[in-house]
Design an enzyme around this catalytic site. Structure first.
Site, PDB file in Angstrom:
ATOM      1  N   ALA A 103       0.850  -1.175   0.000  1.00  0.00           N
ATOM      2  CA  ALA A 103       0.000   0.000   0.000  1.00  0.00           C
ATOM      3  C   ALA A 103       0.885   1.224   0.000  1.00  0.00           C
ATOM      4  O   ALA A 103       2.084   1.158   0.294  1.00  0.00           O
ATOM      5  CB  ALA A 103      -0.920   0.011   1.222  1.00  0.00           C
ATOM      6  N   LYS A 104       0.292   2.351  -0.334  1.00  0.00           N
ATOM      7  CA  LYS A 104       1.046   3.597  -0.406  1.00  0.00           C
ATOM      8  C   LYS A 104       1.748   3.905   0.910  1.00  0.00           C
ATOM      9  O   LYS A 104       2.909   4.314   0.930  1.00  0.00           O
ATOM     10  CB  LYS A 104       0.103   4.743  -0.773  1.00  0.00           C
TER      11      LYS A 104
END
Length: 281
Positions: free
Chosen positions: A240-241
């Protein structure tokens, strides 16, 4: 059998990363391998965080991966009337109630020592007359909705799953700052677009209990679901970011071969998909 229709529905609140690419490829290939259609929907209902520049980047990233979609790109921000109509229908059934609670009040109630719970405690469910001039959300009275709909199930990768919407609590269907929540918008859109197969990450498995209930209440067609594993990094954490997953745009701008990357993702070479957990069925 009706033609298979899948969709990829990113939110333009940031740039796509490898996890998004993997999900898009899974949905794309599921349709193409069956001679079906693959749709692209931009879930830009959050007007405060959605950015048009991210939409352009999403289109460029998908093309770079070699993915093509059918028909025009659908934008949720242009479909607000559909969500309002669905919300009004549920309100007319007596299944919604306004929630005036602030985030802080909800957090405090959910963490109270007498019974901490991850679910909204129903503070506003029995208010005699809410002041609708104040900012408010609309919540689904889950117990009443489940009583009305009865027992429900869905097909997930060929397995029958018994729906348990009560475990999700009184979910929000219209936020204070948005005309519809994810739950309502995605359910209405999938039906309107004729989606037959929802291919998405297992992180959204719990939401399916709510979506199946909304389909029953709104008398919408029921698709098949295929919840796939998530990509994980070397530490085993979901990509994920916030965990530093590389943006596709960065890889693209470096001159990397998007189609070759897509083939590596298809082959499971990098990074490794997580194991699919066992679902109660």
């Amino acid at each position: 059998m009706d033609p298979v229709v899948t969709r990829f529905a990113p939110s333009p609140t940031g740039r796509l990363h490898l996890g998004h690419a993997y999900s898009a490829i899974r949905a794309h290939d599921h349709a193409r391998e069956r001679g079906g259609r693959f749709l692209l929907r931009i879930e830009d209902i959050d007007g405060t965080r959605s950015r048009p520049e991210h939409v352009a980047t999403i289109l460029a990233d998908l093309a770079w991966l070699g993915l093509t979609w059918d028909g025009e790109v659908v934008h949720q921000s242009r479909r607000l009337g559909r969500y309002a109509a669905a919300l009004e229908r549920l309100r007319a059934m007596g299944l919604l109630y306004p929630c005036l609670c602030t985030r802080a009040e909800i957090a405090e109630a959910m963490s109270a020592p007498h019974g901490a719970s991850p679910l909204y405690p129903g503070t506003c469910r029995s208010l005699p007359a809410a002041d609708l001039s104040r900012p408010h959300a609309w919540r689904l009275d889950m117990a009443a909705a489940v009583a009305r709909a009865g027992a429900l199930e869905w097909s997930d990768a060929g397995r029958v799953v018994q729906a348990d919407p009560l475990a999700q609590g009184d979910v929000v269907l219209a936020r204070k700052d948005a005309p519809a929540s994810y739950h309502l918008a995605v359910t209405v859109d999938d039906a309107a677009q004729g989606v037959t197969d929802v291919v998405r990450g297992v992180d959204l498995f719990a939401a399916t209990h709510v979506h199946r209930l909304l389909q029953a209440l709104l008398e919408l067609p029921v698709p098949r679901w295929h919840h796939h594993a998530l990509l994980t990094g070397a530490d085993g954490e979901r990509l994920a970011k916030r965990h530093g997953a590389p943006a596709l745009a960065v890889l693209r701008e470096r001159g990397e071969d998007g189609r070759a990357l897509a083939e590596r993702l298809r082959a499971g070479d990098f990074p490794k998909p997580s194991a699919i957990p066992t679902f109660d069925t």
